[in-house]
Design an enzyme around this catalytic site. Structure first.
Site, PDB file in Angstrom:
ATOM      1  N   ASP A 146       0.836  -1.198   0.000  1.00  0.00           N
ATOM      2  CA  ASP A 146       0.000   0.000   0.000  1.00  0.00           C
ATOM      3  C   ASP A 146       0.872   1.250   0.000  1.00  0.00           C
ATOM      4  OD1 ASP A 146      -2.318   1.849   0.890  1.00  0.00           O
ATOM      5  OD2 ASP A 146      -3.272  -0.109   0.827  1.00  0.00           O
ATOM      6  N   HIS A 201      -3.311   6.052   3.715  1.00  0.00           N
ATOM      7  CA  HIS A 201      -4.119   4.904   3.306  1.00  0.00           C
ATOM      8  C   HIS A 201      -3.603   3.599   3.889  1.00  0.00           C
ATOM      9  CE1 HIS A 201      -5.801   1.937   0.379  1.00  0.00           C
ATOM     10  NE2 HIS A 201      -6.829   2.764   0.375  1.00  0.00           N
ATOM     11  N   SER A 367     -11.382  -0.478   0.110  1.00  0.00           N
ATOM     12  CA  SER A 367     -10.063  -0.566   0.748  1.00  0.00           C
ATOM     13  C   SER A 367     -10.192  -0.916   2.226  1.00  0.00           C
ATOM     14  CB  SER A 367      -9.328   0.766   0.631  1.00  0.00           C
ATOM     15  OG  SER A 367      -8.768   0.935  -0.638  1.00  0.00           O
TER      16      SER A 367
END
Length: 489
Positions: A146, A201, A367
């Protein structure tokens, strides 16, 4: 049989000079946003290409353990036209543009209750019952590929993976893996050993999966204690090169990751990326489970000639594609879906999780859904360490809670349940107990450790149990390659 071996091998005459001429350009680190191509070779021609590069001036640009070369083009050169020319070259299996992948997240909504996904006040994931039996996976490595992670976050630091064969900060590649000082993973975007999260994220995904539990601090992940490998393939804008993603996946597999969480992807019409397909096939052969977010385009993932998000829509038996649901067990309006290409759903709206700087923030998108499933897989695999990768995948699919609003929208028609795949009954809240067979999940045939009993019809390619998917997968990959060649100008 490996994917690359089943394709026709070609002789490779003096192609090296032509390819390196195309690749010639500024020194590493000076190429900026030049277009790049990924050129895949057969295994025999891969060795020839490596030998050829050794005699050339400059550095060979191959992806770590992959027979894939990176070619940088001139800024004004048309990458599609260059790819079409190179596809005709002997010894080349495929050529494709090194395209962009992006995160699968949506804006946060801070009004939902804290960690509602674990609260019986809304939907019931059976987290408490599952945690009565297993809370942690301390001996299992999960890789979060990620935007990196905040290694200093107090709720994450205890669960960070470490490369114990590397001596930190000595500037040497002690374990000979090609990466110096990679104690805590690698930053494939910037080429350094610090996969720090400058987007947020990856840190949010990590927290949903494995924020430290029962530590009187912040939130808890599905898994209270684990080894989480942080690999950075996405930059501060949440985007990254496909080649960096491939290199990160190969790194995770090579360093013993059992589960990969891929909460990113790209939407494509027609034939998918063969470079990424070959990489995920290598992961499957290594027995690695891949949990991928289904995407946030609000469309049906239709790999049979339509548009679809990848890597979620590849047919490999080791890939679980995850859609998002809200707190009323309804498919999120932004979530992609697909009766053949999406396996199951998980909560994905306003989940409170970790954020860089030691903070916490709400997180929405497929996600956020994927790490709930990755965490469930880690708990199951810890309880049943002898399971094959396809058995873990099918136990999670067969153990969902059926949800009417999801029927026909995904292969399972349901939303993840944390307890049922572990063999824990959730039918009587007053008497959790266990299903017949003790600790053995009721969805697996325990007598011979073999196949599973599906509760929903499997899609094309994934049918026939997915455990015996190798021949079907190979045939599908050959068909995709043939299609790609037929579409050339």
């Amino acid at each position: 049989m490996k994917f690359l071996k089943i394709l026709k091998k070609f002789s490779r005459p003096a192609l090296a000079a032509l390819l390196w001429t195309l690749a010639a350009g500024p020194a590493k680190g000076e190429s900026g946003d030049r277009p790049r191509l990924l050129v895949g070779y057969s295994e025999a021609d891969y060795g020839k290409a490596l030998a050829s590069r050794a005699s050339e001036a400059g550095e060979a640009r191959f992806l770590s353990s992959s027979p894939i070369e990176i070619l940088e083009l001139d800024p004004d050169e048309d990458p599609e036209a260059a790819a079409a020319r190179l596809r005709q070259s002997p010894g080349v299996l495929f050529v494709e543009v090194d395209e962009e992948v992006e995160i699968h997240a949506e804006p946060n909504d801070p009004d939902f209750e804290l960690q509602w996904q674990f609260s019986s006040g809304w939907i019931e994931l059976d987290a408490a019952r599952a945690w009565d039996h297993v809370t942690s996976a301390p001996d299992l490595t999960v890789a979060v590929v990620d935007s990196g992670c905040d290694a200093a976050h107090p709720d994450l630091t205890p669960n960070l993976w470490e490369n114990l064969e590397e001596i930190p900060d000595n500037g040497r590649d002690d374990d000979g893996n090609g990466y110096a000082d990679d104690m805590r993973g690698w930053d494939f975007v910037n080429g350094d050993p610090d996969p720090d999260d400058d987007n947020g994220h990856g840190t949010m995904v990590f927290g949903i999966l494995a924020a430290s539990g029962n530590n009187r601090l912040g939130v808890t992940g599905v898994v209270w204690k684990a080894r989480v490998m942080c690999l950075k393939n996405l930059g501060p804008d949440g985007r990254g090169r496909l080649s960096d993603s491939i290199a990160a996946i190969d790194y995770a597999v090579a360093h013993g990751a059992a589960i990969l969480n891929l909460s990113w992807g790209f939407l494509r019409e027609g034939a998918p990326s063969l470079a990424l397909a070959a990489t995920l096939t290598r992961a499957e052969e290594a027995g690695v489970l891949v949990v991928a977010s289904a995407g946030n385009d609000g469309v049906e993932n239709n790999p049979d000639g339509g548009i679809a998000t990848y890597p979620a829509s590849y047919p490999n038996a080791n890939i679980l594609a995850v859609a998002s649901t809200d707190r009323d067990d309804v498919l999120s309006p932004f979530s992609n879906y697909g009766a053949k290409s999406v396996d199951l759903a998980a909560p994905g709206e306003a989940l409170l999780t970790t954020y860089p700087g030691g903070e916490y923030q709400y997180f929405t998108g497929t996600s956020a859904s994927a790490p709930l499933v990755a965490g469930a897989a880690a708990l199951l695999w810890t309880q049943q360490p002898g399971l094959e990768v396809w058995e873990v995948a099918e136990a999670l699919v067969a153990g969902v809670d059926p949800v009417p609003s999801l029927a026909g929208k995904m292969r399972s028609g349901g939303r993840i349940d944390l307890a049922r795949p572990l063999g824990i009954s959730s039918t009587d809240p007053q008497n959790p107990g266990e299903t017949p067979g003790g600790d053995t999940p009721p969805y697996l045939v325990s007598e011979n450790g073999g196949g599973c009993v599906l509760q929903a019809a499997s899609p094309l390619v994934r049918s026939n149990g997915r455990g015996a998917a190798s021949l079907v997968l190979i045939a599908g990959m050959v068909a995709l390659w043939t299609t790609a060649r037929a579409r050339e100008p």
